[in-house]
Design an enzyme around this catalytic site. Sequence first.
Site, mmCIF file in Angstrom:
data_model
loop_
_atom_site.group_PDB
_atom_site.id
_atom_site.type_symbol
_atom_site.label_atom_id
_atom_site.label_comp_id
_atom_site.label_asym_id
_atom_site.label_seq_id
_atom_site.Cartn_x
_atom_site.Cartn_y
_atom_site.Cartn_z
ATOM 1 C CE LYS A 90 -3.437 -0.512 -0.607
ATOM 2 N NZ LYS A 90 -3.987 -0.860 -1.965
ATOM 3 C CB THR A 91 4.100 2.248 -0.568
ATOM 4 O OG1 THR A 91 4.648 1.109 -1.259
ATOM 5 C CG2 THR A 91 4.147 2.012 0.931
ATOM 6 C CB THR A 101 0.088 -2.448 -7.741
ATOM 7 O OG1 THR A 101 0.122 -3.427 -6.706
ATOM 8 C CG2 THR A 101 -0.475 -3.079 -9.007
ATOM 9 C CB SER A 102 0.787 2.698 -9.324
ATOM 10 O OG SER A 102 -0.547 2.652 -8.894
ATOM 11 C CG HIS A 144 7.759 -6.934 -8.588
ATOM 12 N ND1 HIS A 144 6.463 -7.131 -8.156
ATOM 13 C CD2 HIS A 144 7.826 -7.470 -9.834
ATOM 14 C CE1 HIS A 144 5.773 -7.755 -9.096
ATOM 15 N NE2 HIS A 144 6.569 -7.965 -10.125
ATOM 16 C CG HIS A 158 4.285 -7.330 -0.734
ATOM 17 N ND1 HIS A 158 4.499 -6.001 -1.029
ATOM 18 C CD2 HIS A 158 3.074 -7.643 -1.265
ATOM 19 C CE1 HIS A 158 3.474 -5.528 -1.702
ATOM 20 N NE2 HIS A 158 2.605 -6.495 -1.870
ATOM 21 C CB SER A 182 -4.227 2.727 1.856
ATOM 22 O OG SER A 182 -4.390 2.193 0.566
ATOM 23 C CB SER A 186 0.698 5.163 -14.381
ATOM 24 O OG SER A 186 1.572 4.823 -15.424
ATOM 25 C CB THR A 193 -7.842 1.380 -1.532
ATOM 26 O OG1 THR A 193 -6.519 0.821 -1.567
ATOM 27 C CG2 THR A 193 -8.686 0.644 -0.507
#
Length: 354
Positions: A83-84, A87-88, A140, A142, A172, A285, A290
């Site tokens: 949640k930073t 994904t974008s 990439h 987590h 988020s 992008s 959320t």
Amino acid sequence: MGLLRVMMPSKIQLLAVLAFGVAMVFIENQIQYLEESRAKLELAIARHEVAEVEQRHSEDIGRESSSLSEKDDMVVIYNRVPKTASTSFTNIAYDLCGKNLFHVLHINTTKNNPVMSLQDQVRFVKNVTSWKEMKPGFYHGHVAYLDFSKYGVKSKPMYINVVRDPIERLVSYYYFLRFGDDYRPGLRRRKQGDKKTFDECVSSGGSDCAPEKLWLQIPFFCGHHSECWNAGSRWALEQAKYNLVNEYLLVGVTEELEDFIMILEAVLPRFFKGATELYRTGKKSHLRKTTEKKPPTKETIAKLQQSDIWKIENEFYEFALEQFQFVRAHAVREKDGELYVLAQSFFYEKIYPK
């Protein structure tokens, strides 16, 4: 007898002259032979010198080819914090990998556990450093920071990451677990059906919004030490700061993601050439947002800010923000409302020996 005596010296003289003549011819022949030998030797020396020059040139070409291959012998690890806007950003890498000719690999850990077992750490380090077919590679996932130097490998990957205001990140994530996002809207989430707002959760002392849930960005940067996951540990905070400055090429912030991408494109064009324009104009992008997210009230924020865990996490975030803004101030300039990357500002002179 007298006539004989007169003729004998003449014959001797003649023989002497003939011998001298033969000797001169012999000497001349020897001189010519030596001259020819010298010419052959000089030619051989010249050919040898040419061969040496060609060999050095060949070695230079080899080194140049090697340096070109070294450009491809690159690995970037983005151990993304949930949640930073990860994904974008990752979508940009997926969009660019075909054009810029690099590989993108997702590190999928069981149950999204950010801590690897020791045996998996060894396997992962071996994969990343020796999997030539996947280089240049962008990994990439987590996962917590992993120090490659402790495993005896010669080359280390370049780490990058993005951090976010701790409370905004938690809010988020709270709504993400209940309502998902517009990236995969049909996917059932773990807390789906729970309609309680974040404010109500904090007010009632719920576990999903407890201060301990804020403790995530520090351990992701701190790594695989047990103390990293001890919520509120100042040792973990200092280790996370050290790793951010010394082990990460660049750490951006969610609130200034475009600037982060712009600097990355300037620093790592092998991967991110065209990333800034893609971020500004591409459809993917800003895709992941959320849903049903409600901003917390001032009372809720004030209550969370009373905890020592928030204070430490926020200190790390402010540290990361300050460092990113320092890097940005020396990398980009603003003109007519637009940011642009600075050109090279150093050169070499007084190079010796001549």
